[in-house]
Design a protein around this motif. Structure first.
Motif, PDB file in Angstrom:
ATOM      1  N   UNK A  18       7.813 -19.713 -27.996  1.00 40.40           N
ATOM      2  CA  UNK A  18       7.941 -20.434 -29.248  1.00 40.40           C
ATOM      3  C   UNK A  18       8.412 -19.578 -30.410  1.00 40.40           C
ATOM      4  N   UNK A  19       8.602 -18.310 -30.211  1.00 34.70           N
ATOM      5  CA  UNK A  19       9.087 -17.437 -31.277  1.00 34.70           C
ATOM      6  C   UNK A  19      10.595 -17.323 -31.149  1.00 34.70           C
ATOM      7  N   UNK A  20      11.301 -17.583 -32.234  1.00 37.15           N
ATOM      8  CA  UNK A  20      12.762 -17.555 -32.212  1.00 37.15           C
ATOM      9  C   UNK A  20      13.326 -16.208 -32.650  1.00 37.15           C
ATOM     10  N   UNK A  21      12.515 -15.406 -33.280  1.00 36.45           N
ATOM     11  CA  UNK A  21      12.920 -14.058 -33.683  1.00 36.45           C
ATOM     12  C   UNK A  21      11.764 -13.121 -33.412  1.00 36.45           C
ATOM     13  N   UNK A  22      12.047 -12.024 -32.770  1.00 36.95           N
ATOM     14  CA  UNK A  22      11.077 -10.948 -32.625  1.00 36.95           C
ATOM     15  C   UNK A  22      11.809  -9.654 -32.931  1.00 36.95           C
ATOM     16  N   UNK A  23      11.292  -8.917 -33.895  1.00 32.14           N
ATOM     17  CA  UNK A  23      11.925  -7.665 -34.294  1.00 32.14           C
ATOM     18  C   UNK A  23      10.883  -6.557 -34.338  1.00 32.14           C
ATOM     19  N   UNK A  24      11.326  -5.377 -33.951  1.00 34.72           N
ATOM     20  CA  UNK A  24      10.496  -4.165 -33.989  1.00 34.72           C
ATOM     21  C   UNK A  24      11.337  -3.035 -34.562  1.00 34.72           C
ATOM     22  N   UNK A  25      10.707  -2.056 -35.171  1.00 33.41           N
ATOM     23  CA  UNK A  25      11.497  -0.920 -35.671  1.00 33.41           C
ATOM     24  C   UNK A  25      12.104  -0.152 -34.511  1.00 33.41           C
ATOM     25  N   UNK A  26      13.271   0.387 -34.707  1.00 29.98           N
ATOM     26  CA  UNK A  26      13.940   1.123 -33.631  1.00 29.98           C
ATOM     27  C   UNK A  26      13.924   2.625 -33.862  1.00 29.98           C
ATOM     28  N   UNK A  84       4.442  -1.905 -35.195  1.00 31.40           N
ATOM     29  CA  UNK A  84       4.890  -3.016 -36.040  1.00 31.40           C
ATOM     30  C   UNK A  84       5.827  -3.976 -35.308  1.00 31.40           C
ATOM     31  N   UNK A  85       5.649  -5.273 -35.651  1.00 33.18           N
ATOM     32  CA  UNK A  85       6.465  -6.332 -35.046  1.00 33.18           C
ATOM     33  C   UNK A  85       6.419  -7.538 -35.977  1.00 33.18           C
ATOM     34  N   UNK A  86       7.501  -8.289 -35.996  1.00 35.79           N
ATOM     35  CA  UNK A  86       7.519  -9.572 -36.694  1.00 35.79           C
ATOM     36  C   UNK A  86       8.012 -10.613 -35.703  1.00 35.79           C
ATOM     37  N   UNK A  87       7.331 -11.748 -35.703  1.00 37.83           N
ATOM     38  CA  UNK A  87       7.745 -12.895 -34.899  1.00 37.83           C
ATOM     39  C   UNK A  87       7.884 -14.074 -35.838  1.00 37.83           C
ATOM     40  N   UNK A  88       8.958 -14.833 -35.652  1.00 44.89           N
ATOM     41  CA  UNK A  88       9.227 -15.970 -36.521  1.00 44.89           C
ATOM     42  C   UNK A  88       9.477 -17.184 -35.640  1.00 44.89           C
ATOM     43  N   UNK A  89       8.827 -18.280 -35.992  1.00 42.70           N
ATOM     44  CA  UNK A  89       8.992 -19.527 -35.250  1.00 42.70           C
ATOM     45  C   UNK A  89       8.530 -20.708 -36.084  1.00 42.70           C
ATOM     46  N   UNK A  90       8.438 -21.844 -35.455  1.00 46.65           N
ATOM     47  CA  UNK A  90       8.069 -23.074 -36.162  1.00 46.65           C
ATOM     48  C   UNK A  90       6.677 -22.984 -36.782  1.00 46.65           C
TER      49      UNK A  90
END
Length: 163
Positions: A18-26, A84-90
């Protein structure tokens, strides 16, 4: 016993959907892994060599183990920078930084921004509050730009347009 394991695995998998974006530092994650490995290696070598020379101080085997344990503890502390992580969804925006994780519902999100000179992004909230987003870091350059653009597209999709 295997049925219970399969159920737990399924539960974990469905919570990740259900998460449309998942980002982590590289970049910082790669540096953190390298520094953690270096700390463990240096402390291990120092721990091994602690009793080899005559320095006037009598070191015990426990001192050697303590030196290695200190290196491992320091390495583990540095590895927190890979978390660190960000997840974005509905359902909203799930931000995980070094020690905390927070779900921000869309009705509170007022945008994503980089303050001048800031190392990472932040989610703007009402009343001049914000949530730091260590997962989107300026030193990741194009990856950070892509993550910010994707976030803004999802914000336009899910956030309340009346705010």
């Amino acid at each position: 016993m295997s049925e219970n394991t399969d159920t737990n695995r399924t539960t974990r998998t469905t919570s990740d959907e259900g998460w449309e974006l998942e980002a982590r530092p590289r970049k910082s994650a790669r540096y953190a892994i390298a520094v953690a490995a270096l700390l463990v290696a240096v402390h291990t070598v120092l721990g091994i060599l602690l009793r080899t020379g005559n320095t006037g101080v009598y070191f015990q085997r426990v001192d050697q183990f303590a030196m290695i344990a200190i290196g491992c503890a320091m390495g583990a502390g540095v590895l927190l920078l890979t978390r660190p992580r960000i997840r974005v969804g509905a359902q909203g925006v799930l931000v995980r930084n070094l020690l905390t994780e927070k779900l921000v519902p869309w009705d509170l999100v007022q945008g994503l921004s980089f303050s001048p000179g800031a190392s990472w992004a932040r989610i703007e909230l009402p009343d001049d509050e914000y949530v730091p987003v260590m997962a989107i870091q300026a030193n990741d350059r194009e990856y950070a730009v892509h993550a910010a653009r994707t976030f803004r597209a999802l914000e336009a999709k899910y956030a309340d347009p009346a705010r």
